[in-house]
Write a protein that holds these residues in place. Structure first.
Motif, PDB file in Angstrom:
ATOM      1  N   VAL A   1       0.839  -1.196   0.000  1.00 55.98           N
ATOM      2  CA  VAL A   1       0.000   0.000   0.000  1.00 55.98           C
ATOM      3  C   VAL A   1       0.877   1.251   0.000  1.00 55.98           C
ATOM      4  N   LEU A   2       1.906   1.264   0.820  1.00 55.16           N
ATOM      5  CA  LEU A   2       2.806   2.410   0.885  1.00 55.16           C
ATOM      6  C   LEU A   2       3.464   2.667  -0.467  1.00 55.16           C
ATOM      7  N   ASN A   3       3.976   1.629  -1.092  1.00 53.77           N
ATOM      8  CA  ASN A   3       4.632   1.802  -2.387  1.00 53.77           C
ATOM      9  C   ASN A   3       3.651   2.210  -3.477  1.00 53.77           C
ATOM     10  N   ALA A   4       2.430   1.701  -3.420  1.00 50.60           N
ATOM     11  CA  ALA A   4       1.405   2.127  -4.378  1.00 50.60           C
ATOM     12  C   ALA A   4       1.063   3.600  -4.155  1.00 50.60           C
ATOM     13  N   LEU A   5       1.041   4.036  -2.895  1.00 49.26           N
ATOM     14  CA  LEU A   5       0.777   5.440  -2.596  1.00 49.26           C
ATOM     15  C   LEU A   5       1.880   6.324  -3.174  1.00 49.26           C
ATOM     16  N   TYR A   6       3.158   5.926  -3.006  1.00 57.79           N
ATOM     17  CA  TYR A   6       4.259   6.692  -3.603  1.00 57.79           C
ATOM     18  C   TYR A   6       4.059   6.827  -5.113  1.00 57.79           C
TER      19      TYR A   6
ATOM     20  N   ALA B   1       2.377   9.784 -10.003  1.00 62.16           N
ATOM     21  CA  ALA B   1       1.562   9.808 -11.217  1.00 62.16           C
ATOM     22  C   ALA B   1       0.708  11.069 -11.295  1.00 62.16           C
ATOM     23  N   LEU B   2       0.219  11.509 -10.145  1.00 62.71           N
ATOM     24  CA  LEU B   2      -0.632  12.700 -10.088  1.00 62.71           C
ATOM     25  C   LEU B   2       0.166  13.982  -9.843  1.00 62.71           C
ATOM     26  N   GLN B   3       1.483  13.831  -9.623  1.00 64.20           N
ATOM     27  CA  GLN B   3       2.356  14.965  -9.305  1.00 64.20           C
ATOM     28  C   GLN B   3       1.808  15.780  -8.129  1.00 64.20           C
TER      29      GLN B   3
ATOM     30  N   GLY C   1       4.400   8.616   8.746  1.00 63.44           N
ATOM     31  CA  GLY C   1       5.820   8.846   9.002  1.00 63.44           C
ATOM     32  C   GLY C   1       6.726   8.463   7.855  1.00 63.44           C
ATOM     33  N   TYR C   2       6.196   7.703   6.911  1.00 63.07           N
ATOM     34  CA  TYR C   2       7.006   7.216   5.797  1.00 63.07           C
ATOM     35  C   TYR C   2       6.813   8.027   4.516  1.00 63.07           C
ATOM     36  N   VAL C   3       6.014   9.083   4.579  1.00 62.20           N
ATOM     37  CA  VAL C   3       5.712   9.876   3.386  1.00 62.20           C
ATOM     38  C   VAL C   3       6.052  11.337   3.672  1.00 62.20           C
ATOM     39  N   THR C   4       6.736  11.994   2.719  1.00 61.75           N
ATOM     40  CA  THR C   4       7.168  13.386   2.905  1.00 61.75           C
ATOM     41  C   THR C   4       6.023  14.359   2.657  1.00 61.75           C
ATOM     42  N   THR C   5       5.052  14.307   3.528  1.00 61.56           N
ATOM     43  CA  THR C   5       3.924  15.239   3.507  1.00 61.56           C
ATOM     44  C   THR C   5       3.760  15.728   4.941  1.00 61.56           C
ATOM     45  N   TYR C   6       2.781  16.552   5.161  1.00 54.48           N
ATOM     46  CA  TYR C   6       2.401  16.817   6.544  1.00 54.48           C
ATOM     47  C   TYR C   6       1.679  15.562   7.021  1.00 54.48           C
TER      48      TYR C   6
ATOM     49  N   GLN D   1      -2.548  -2.805  -9.776  1.00 56.22           N
ATOM     50  CA  GLN D   1      -3.939  -2.571  -9.387  1.00 56.22           C
ATOM     51  C   GLN D   1      -4.032  -1.579  -8.224  1.00 56.22           C
ATOM     52  N   MET D   2      -3.192  -1.759  -7.204  1.00 50.08           N
ATOM     53  CA  MET D   2      -3.233  -0.863  -6.040  1.00 50.08           C
ATOM     54  C   MET D   2      -2.923   0.576  -6.443  1.00 50.08           C
ATOM     55  N   THR D   3      -1.929   0.742  -7.307  1.00 48.64           N
ATOM     56  CA  THR D   3      -1.562   2.083  -7.761  1.00 48.64           C
ATOM     57  C   THR D   3      -2.724   2.712  -8.518  1.00 48.64           C
TER      58      THR D   3
END
Length: 193
Positions: A31-36, A41-43, A63-68, A183-185
């Motif tokens: 799920v995390l890698n699909a989120l990346y 893809a959506l920039q 904590g694993y994604v560079t967002t707020y 599919q997840m992506t």
């Protein structure tokens, strides 16, 4: 480089230096890698994105994604996401959690988030068990399954998260398998859109 030059963000641009601490083989990695990949893809601009979670293994994801990001208390990811979206509607708001977090203590919040239909993406990682506490029955555990808390088998019917979301007013619902990255992506990309 001119001010008009836009840098294309690749999936790796969304990773933090924090290493995931999930168990080997856990679907949360997929799920995390699909989120990346979806964010690339959506920039999606990390500085205009908020990822919120409750408690549980899957709730470590912000904590694993560079967002707020923000970890709230158990079952409250969607209440936090609702507040952020109401205060800052221009932000991309993503809530994440597991089946226990989202369907047990957070079940009422899921119903009302679906009913309100705000522009919030909710990623519910359903492994049909309370994984962090190592095996208690969860709302999505199939009837009859033996767990640490149901030696004779789960006596209750399982909650179907998609059926619940559709029946309470969500206009977009998808279900995928964390082992199918393509599919997840596609699903997460469509959900954010």
């Amino acid at each position: 480089m001119s001010a008009a030059t836009k840098i294309e963000l690749k999936p790796g641009a969304y990773k933090t230096g924090l290493k995931p601490v999930w168990c080997p083989g856990c679907g949360d990695f997929g799920v995390l890698n699909a989120l990346y990949r979806s964010m690339a893809a959506l920039q999606i601009e990390p500085w205009n994105t908020v990822i919120l979670s409750g408690i549980g293994c899957s709730s470590r994801l912000p904590g694993y994604v560079t967002t707020y990001g923000f970890n709230g208390v158990h079952g409250r990811a969607l209440t936090l996401a609702t507040g952020v979206k109401m205060a800052r509607p221009e932000l991309t708001v993503i809530a994440v959690g597991g089946d226990g977090d989202g369907l047990a203590i957070g079940g009422n919040h899921l119903i009302h988030a679906c009913r309100r239909n705000l522009d919030v993406t909710y990623i519910l990682m359903d492994n049909e068990i309370y994984g962090l506490t190592k095996g208690q029955v969860a709302p999505t555990t199939p009837t009859g399954d033996k767990t640490k808390s149901t030696f004779w088998g789960n006596p209750e019917p399982a909650v179907d998260p998609c059926e619940l979301a559709i029946s309470t007013g969500a206009t977009w619902v998808g279900r995928g398998f964390s082992g199918d990255m393509k599919q997840m992506t596609e699903l997460i990309t469509a959900a954010i859109e």
